[in-house]
Design an enzyme around this catalytic site. Structure first.
Site, PDB file in Angstrom:
ATOM      1  N   HIS A 194      -3.681  21.456  11.338  1.00 54.91           N
ATOM      2  CA  HIS A 194      -4.449  21.437  10.102  1.00 54.91           C
ATOM      3  C   HIS A 194      -3.549  21.762   8.905  1.00 54.91           C
ATOM      4  O   HIS A 194      -2.460  22.343   9.055  1.00 54.91           O
ATOM      5  CB  HIS A 194      -5.585  22.463  10.178  1.00 54.91           C
ATOM      6  CG  HIS A 194      -6.710  22.008  11.061  1.00 54.91           C
ATOM      7  ND1 HIS A 194      -7.842  22.761  11.274  1.00 54.91           N
ATOM      8  CD2 HIS A 194      -6.891  20.868  11.788  1.00 54.91           C
ATOM      9  CE1 HIS A 194      -8.659  22.113  12.091  1.00 54.91           C
ATOM     10  NE2 HIS A 194      -8.107  20.970  12.418  1.00 54.91           N
ATOM     11  N   GLU A 233      -3.743  23.979   6.510  1.00 60.92           N
ATOM     12  CA  GLU A 233      -3.428  25.391   6.262  1.00 60.92           C
ATOM     13  C   GLU A 233      -2.322  25.872   7.197  1.00 60.92           C
ATOM     14  O   GLU A 233      -1.437  26.642   6.793  1.00 60.92           O
ATOM     15  CB  GLU A 233      -4.674  26.264   6.481  1.00 60.92           C
ATOM     16  CG  GLU A 233      -5.863  25.908   5.607  1.00 60.92           C
ATOM     17  CD  GLU A 233      -6.820  24.946   6.296  1.00 60.92           C
ATOM     18  OE1 GLU A 233      -6.344  23.951   6.895  1.00 60.92           O
ATOM     19  OE2 GLU A 233      -8.035  25.177   6.246  1.00 60.92           O
ATOM     20  N   SER A 267      -7.132 -19.702  -0.813  1.00 56.75           N
ATOM     21  CA  SER A 267      -7.208 -18.432  -1.531  1.00 56.75           C
ATOM     22  C   SER A 267      -5.841 -17.756  -1.664  1.00 56.75           C
ATOM     23  O   SER A 267      -5.727 -16.656  -2.184  1.00 56.75           O
ATOM     24  CB  SER A 267      -8.179 -17.486  -0.818  1.00 56.75           C
ATOM     25  OG  SER A 267      -7.714 -17.207   0.491  1.00 56.75           O
ATOM     26  N   LEU A 311      -4.212  -8.533   9.166  1.00 56.54           N
ATOM     27  CA  LEU A 311      -4.824  -7.252   8.808  1.00 56.54           C
ATOM     28  C   LEU A 311      -3.896  -6.059   8.998  1.00 56.54           C
ATOM     29  O   LEU A 311      -4.345  -4.931   9.083  1.00 56.54           O
ATOM     30  CB  LEU A 311      -6.128  -7.014   9.590  1.00 56.54           C
ATOM     31  CG  LEU A 311      -7.213  -8.087   9.469  1.00 56.54           C
ATOM     32  CD1 LEU A 311      -8.478  -7.633  10.191  1.00 56.54           C
ATOM     33  CD2 LEU A 311      -7.523  -8.413   8.026  1.00 56.54           C
ATOM     34  N   ARG A 316       1.643  -4.432   5.321  1.00 53.75           N
ATOM     35  CA  ARG A 316       2.996  -4.955   5.086  1.00 53.75           C
ATOM     36  C   ARG A 316       3.598  -4.282   3.855  1.00 53.75           C
ATOM     37  O   ARG A 316       3.743  -4.875   2.800  1.00 53.75           O
ATOM     38  CB  ARG A 316       2.935  -6.482   4.930  1.00 53.75           C
ATOM     39  CG  ARG A 316       2.593  -7.183   6.250  1.00 53.75           C
ATOM     40  CD  ARG A 316       2.675  -8.691   6.165  1.00 53.75           C
ATOM     41  NE  ARG A 316       1.680  -9.270   5.274  1.00 53.75           N
ATOM     42  CZ  ARG A 316       0.447  -9.594   5.650  1.00 53.75           C
ATOM     43  NH1 ARG A 316       0.051  -9.395   6.889  1.00 53.75           N
ATOM     44  NH2 ARG A 316      -0.388 -10.114   4.775  1.00 53.75           N
TER      45      ARG A 316
HETATM   46 ZN    ZN Z   1      -8.360  24.414  10.407  1.00 52.78          ZN
END
Ligand code: ZN
Length: 315
Positions: free
Chosen positions: A44, A46, A163, A199, A202
């Site tokens: 995490h 923290e 396109s 998808l 790049r």
């Molecule tokens: Zn945490």
């Protein structure tokens, strides 16, 4: 806190079911620790920032975009305990957790051990930066962004489907950055058949951040793609927080009609196509009045000759 929120963005689209939190530790006016939630959700934010700060964390100010977690995990100690043991002077929190196992427990544990705690600093911005997590917790589905790249007259392709390209290099690079900030990316079966889109991301240095490809409808796709049969099925895509929709018009319409679009990314190029294909098919709109008031503009910026506008669904 603004800098902590910017750090939290680095984890966006990579933290699985975990919130992409950011954390900064300040001692005597200097930053002594920075952290953000790591890929897969651990460590995490923290924990990373505290490890960097070491003994400097004692008596310091800790800015964190979400209340430190307080529920036990097999994957390590709780951040509330880590922060408490580091004995900072103050902990400044942008927003409370929405997870009932932690909500208020994190700040209570710190407050009860004599640390000064404030909550609600830049709360709205932090909420937006971690919207994927909040949306999944509140609605049981990922936060959905719909991307449209169009001409001045609202076309996403010529009448024959051409396109490539309407928008310029900078707009397209930005769109790839948006891909890198999502867990999954979805297109309709028609787009798969017509364009065989890769998808992937790049952009140099971000090639490993390609999101999971998903197709709506029946299509011949490689094995690693996920397939869903209706927009509501995005709830079953697994523990993901951020989803990007890239086309085509029928897919965009089906998500809009189902009320499953939270954010719009509109790239607009200074070209007129005339008689081309529109970006959104029929959404069953009954009158113009009901179309108003649905979207709030969050941002507008130039990308070379093109303009990007970002809208958020009105609450
Ligand atoms: Zn945490």
């Amino acid at each position: 806190m603004s800098a902590a929120i910017a750090l939290s963005e680095r984890g966006r689209g990579r933290t699985g079911e975990n919130p992409n939190v950011g954390c900064i530790i300040v001692k005597d006016g200097k930053i002594v620790g920075r952290g953000w939630t790591q890929p897969g959700g651990r460590p995490h934010a923290e924990a990373i920032a505290l490890a960097q700060a070491g003994a400097e964390a004692k008596g310091a100010d800790i800015y964190v975009t979400m209340e430190p977690c307080a529920h036990k995990s097999e994957r390590g100690p709780t951040c509330a305990d880590l922060v408490k043991d580091a004995a900072p002077a103050r902990v400044i929190v942008a927003t409370l957790d929405i997870d009932e196992r932690t909500r208020r427990h994190g700040i209570d544990r710190l407050g009860n051990s004599g640390i000064s705690v404030s909550v609600g600093v830049l709360e709205q911005q932090a909420h937006r930066a971690m919207a994927g997590f909040f949306t999944r917790m509140e609605k049981g589905r990922p936060y959905v962004t719909l991307k449209l790249a169009m001409s001045l007259d609202g076309c996403i392709a010529m009448a024959d489907g051409t396109s490539k390209w309407i928008t310029g290099d900078r707009a397209r690079a930005h769109a790839h950055l948006e891909r890198a900030r999502c867990d999954a990316i979805l297109v309709g079966a028609g787009t798969v058949a017509a364009d065989r889109p890769g998808l992937d991301v790049r952009l140099d240095g971000l090639n490993d951040r390609s999101p999971k490809p998903v197709v709506l409808g029946k299509a011949e796709v490689p094995e690693h793609w996920a397939e869903i049969s209706e927009p509501q099925a995005i709830a079953e895509l697994g523990q993901i927080n951020w989803l990007l929709i890239e086309g085509g018009a029928a897919t965009a319409a089906s998500f809009l009609q189902a009320g499953l679009v939270d954010r719009l990314l509109l790239y607009r190029a200074p070209v007129i196509i005339g008689g081309g294909l529109t970006g959104v098919a029929d959404i069953g709109l009954e009158n113009l009045d009901s179309a108003h008031g649905q979207w709030n503009r969050l941002d507008r910026r130039d990308l070379g000759q093109d303009v990007l506008e970002i809208y958020e669904r009105a609450a």
